[in-house]
Design a protein around this motif. Structure first.
Motif, PDB file in Angstrom:
ATOM      1  N   TYR A 267       0.827  -1.210   0.000  1.00 49.87           N
ATOM      2  CA  TYR A 267       0.000   0.000   0.000  1.00 49.87           C
ATOM      3  C   TYR A 267       0.859   1.257   0.000  1.00 49.87           C
ATOM      4  O   TYR A 267       1.983   1.258   0.506  1.00 49.87           O
ATOM      5  N   TYR A 268       0.265   2.326  -0.553  1.00 48.58           N
ATOM      6  CA  TYR A 268       0.928   3.627  -0.618  1.00 48.58           C
ATOM      7  C   TYR A 268      -0.071   4.729  -0.300  1.00 48.58           C
ATOM      8  O   TYR A 268      -1.243   4.642  -0.654  1.00 48.58           O
TER       9      TYR A 268
ATOM     10  N   GLN B 109      -7.816  -0.044 -13.519  1.00 45.24           N
ATOM     11  CA  GLN B 109      -6.515  -0.708 -13.614  1.00 45.24           C
ATOM     12  C   GLN B 109      -6.309  -1.744 -12.504  1.00 45.24           C
ATOM     13  O   GLN B 109      -5.204  -2.249 -12.324  1.00 45.24           O
ATOM     14  N   GLY B 110      -7.367  -2.029 -11.761  1.00 38.90           N
ATOM     15  CA  GLY B 110      -7.277  -3.026 -10.698  1.00 38.90           C
ATOM     16  C   GLY B 110      -6.629  -2.528  -9.430  1.00 38.90           C
ATOM     17  O   GLY B 110      -6.274  -3.314  -8.556  1.00 38.90           O
ATOM     18  N   ILE B 111      -6.475  -1.223  -9.304  1.00 38.92           N
ATOM     19  CA  ILE B 111      -5.898  -0.638  -8.089  1.00 38.92           C
ATOM     20  C   ILE B 111      -7.018  -0.459  -7.079  1.00 38.92           C
ATOM     21  O   ILE B 111      -8.055   0.132  -7.379  1.00 38.92           O
ATOM     22  N   GLU B 112      -6.808  -0.978  -5.908  1.00 40.68           N
ATOM     23  CA  GLU B 112      -7.809  -0.884  -4.858  1.00 40.68           C
ATOM     24  C   GLU B 112      -7.601   0.401  -4.061  1.00 40.68           C
ATOM     25  O   GLU B 112      -6.506   0.671  -3.572  1.00 40.68           O
ATOM     26  N   VAL B 113      -8.648   1.188  -3.952  1.00 43.27           N
ATOM     27  CA  VAL B 113      -8.612   2.401  -3.129  1.00 43.27           C
ATOM     28  C   VAL B 113      -9.133   1.997  -1.753  1.00 43.27           C
ATOM     29  O   VAL B 113     -10.283   1.605  -1.609  1.00 43.27           O
ATOM     30  N   ARG B 114      -8.271   2.093  -0.741  1.00 45.72           N
ATOM     31  CA  ARG B 114      -8.630   1.663   0.612  1.00 45.72           C
ATOM     32  C   ARG B 114      -9.156   2.806   1.470  1.00 45.72           C
ATOM     33  O   ARG B 114      -9.913   2.581   2.400  1.00 45.72           O
TER      34      ARG B 114
ATOM     35  N   SER C 163      -3.658   0.367  -3.192  1.00 46.86           N
ATOM     36  CA  SER C 163      -2.834  -0.835  -3.296  1.00 46.86           C
ATOM     37  C   SER C 163      -1.675  -0.588  -4.245  1.00 46.86           C
ATOM     38  O   SER C 163      -1.605   0.452  -4.898  1.00 46.86           O
ATOM     39  N   THR C 164      -0.796  -1.534  -4.326  1.00 47.34           N
ATOM     40  CA  THR C 164       0.405  -1.435  -5.153  1.00 47.34           C
ATOM     41  C   THR C 164       0.088  -0.854  -6.523  1.00 47.34           C
ATOM     42  O   THR C 164      -0.917  -1.186  -7.135  1.00 47.34           O
ATOM     43  N   VAL C 165       0.986  -0.002  -6.975  1.00 48.50           N
ATOM     44  CA  VAL C 165       0.769   0.714  -8.224  1.00 48.50           C
ATOM     45  C   VAL C 165       2.085   0.809  -8.991  1.00 48.50           C
ATOM     46  O   VAL C 165       3.156   0.781  -8.389  1.00 48.50           O
ATOM     47  N   GLU C 166       1.986   0.897 -10.281  1.00 47.87           N
ATOM     48  CA  GLU C 166       3.156   1.146 -11.135  1.00 47.87           C
ATOM     49  C   GLU C 166       3.262   2.666 -11.237  1.00 47.87           C
ATOM     50  O   GLU C 166       2.389   3.321 -11.806  1.00 47.87           O
ATOM     51  N   PHE C 167       4.312   3.232 -10.673  1.00 46.66           N
ATOM     52  CA  PHE C 167       4.398   4.680 -10.527  1.00 46.66           C
ATOM     53  C   PHE C 167       4.473   5.436 -11.847  1.00 46.66           C
ATOM     54  O   PHE C 167       3.961   6.534 -11.951  1.00 46.66           O
ATOM     55  N   LYS C 168       5.102   4.867 -12.836  1.00 49.99           N
ATOM     56  CA  LYS C 168       5.158   5.540 -14.135  1.00 49.99           C
ATOM     57  C   LYS C 168       3.743   5.712 -14.697  1.00 49.99           C
ATOM     58  O   LYS C 168       3.380   6.785 -15.176  1.00 49.99           O
ATOM     59  N   TRP C 169       2.941   4.675 -14.602  1.00 47.42           N
ATOM     60  CA  TRP C 169       1.554   4.743 -15.063  1.00 47.42           C
ATOM     61  C   TRP C 169       0.775   5.757 -14.227  1.00 47.42           C
ATOM     62  O   TRP C 169       0.038   6.590 -14.762  1.00 47.42           O
ATOM     63  N   LEU C 170       0.925   5.684 -12.886  1.00 52.01           N
ATOM     64  CA  LEU C 170       0.202   6.597 -12.000  1.00 52.01           C
ATOM     65  C   LEU C 170       0.556   8.050 -12.306  1.00 52.01           C
ATOM     66  O   LEU C 170      -0.328   8.901 -12.391  1.00 52.01           O
ATOM     67  N   SER C 171       1.834   8.346 -12.473  1.00 50.66           N
ATOM     68  CA  SER C 171       2.259   9.713 -12.779  1.00 50.66           C
ATOM     69  C   SER C 171       1.586  10.219 -14.049  1.00 50.66           C
ATOM     70  O   SER C 171       1.084  11.348 -14.093  1.00 50.66           O
ATOM     71  N   GLN C 172       1.560   9.388 -15.063  1.00 52.20           N
ATOM     72  CA  GLN C 172       0.935   9.773 -16.329  1.00 52.20           C
ATOM     73  C   GLN C 172      -0.559  10.030 -16.141  1.00 52.20           C
ATOM     74  O   GLN C 172      -1.094  11.029 -16.630  1.00 52.20           O
TER      75      GLN C 172
END
Length: 185
Positions: free
Chosen positions: A24-25, A58-63, A77-86
């Protein structure tokens, strides 16, 4: 802090993702100069809808989440930061343009986002409480339950007030955020 970032050759307002591969982040994004650009419930809800749709597609769970007049927090939940930044650049850009038109102004609306890894259960639940208490901390309301743009209502419905109270007592916020890199919460 800015001098430290520059000495390390990090971008001025985009700290590097030093800790990856956590479950998680905490994601935080603020309006430029902390101006209240998310100043209506409609704007906050529109932003939340777009963020939620984009992340969950994208299958990211918002907690947990909260959107305030000048910033927001997401526990995801876990995320690919390059995708998130974009994606955040696209979302922020879209709303910056829309709000500048609505407000008859020009200029920067957003700062870059920041992220913090959540390395333990204690940090996770303390972060959850921090997010839910944020509207009170920033003098928007007297109780977290009064702020509508927050996941506290998810938890109230799903877990109940007693669970929220117990979580609050067990995982106190105290000086959360003061020493971001101290994971011994």
């Amino acid at each position: 802090m800015v001098q430290f970032r520059l000495q390390k050759q990090y971008p001025r307002h985009s700290p590097p993702h030093l800790i990856e591969n956590q479950d998680y982040y905490l994601i935080t994004a603020a309006c430029y100069e902390h101006k209240h650009r998310l100043n209506t419930p409609t704007r906050r809800q529109e932003l939340w809808n777009r963020l939620f749709e984009t992340l969950t597609d994208q299958g990211i769970e918002v907690r947990a989440w909260v959107i305030l007049p000048n910033h927001y927090h997401l526990l995801i939940s876990t995320v690919e930061f390059k995708w998130l930044s974009q994606q955040l650049r696209l979302i922020h850009g879209r709303f910056a343009r829309q709000w500048n038109i609505e407000d008859c102004c020009t200029g920067k609306v957003w700062c870059s986002y920041s992220d913090r890894a959540i390395p333990s259960e204690r940090h996770y639940y303390t972060t959850l409480n921090y997010i839910h208490y944020n509207p009170v901390k920033h003098n928007q309301v007297q109780s977290p339950y009064e702020w509508h743009e927050s996941s506290v209502h998810w938890y109230l419905k799903d877990k109940g007030r007693e669970w929220l109270r117990s979580c609050w007592v067990q995982y106190q916020v105290r000086d959360y955020g003061k020493n971001w890199d101290n994971f011994s919460l």
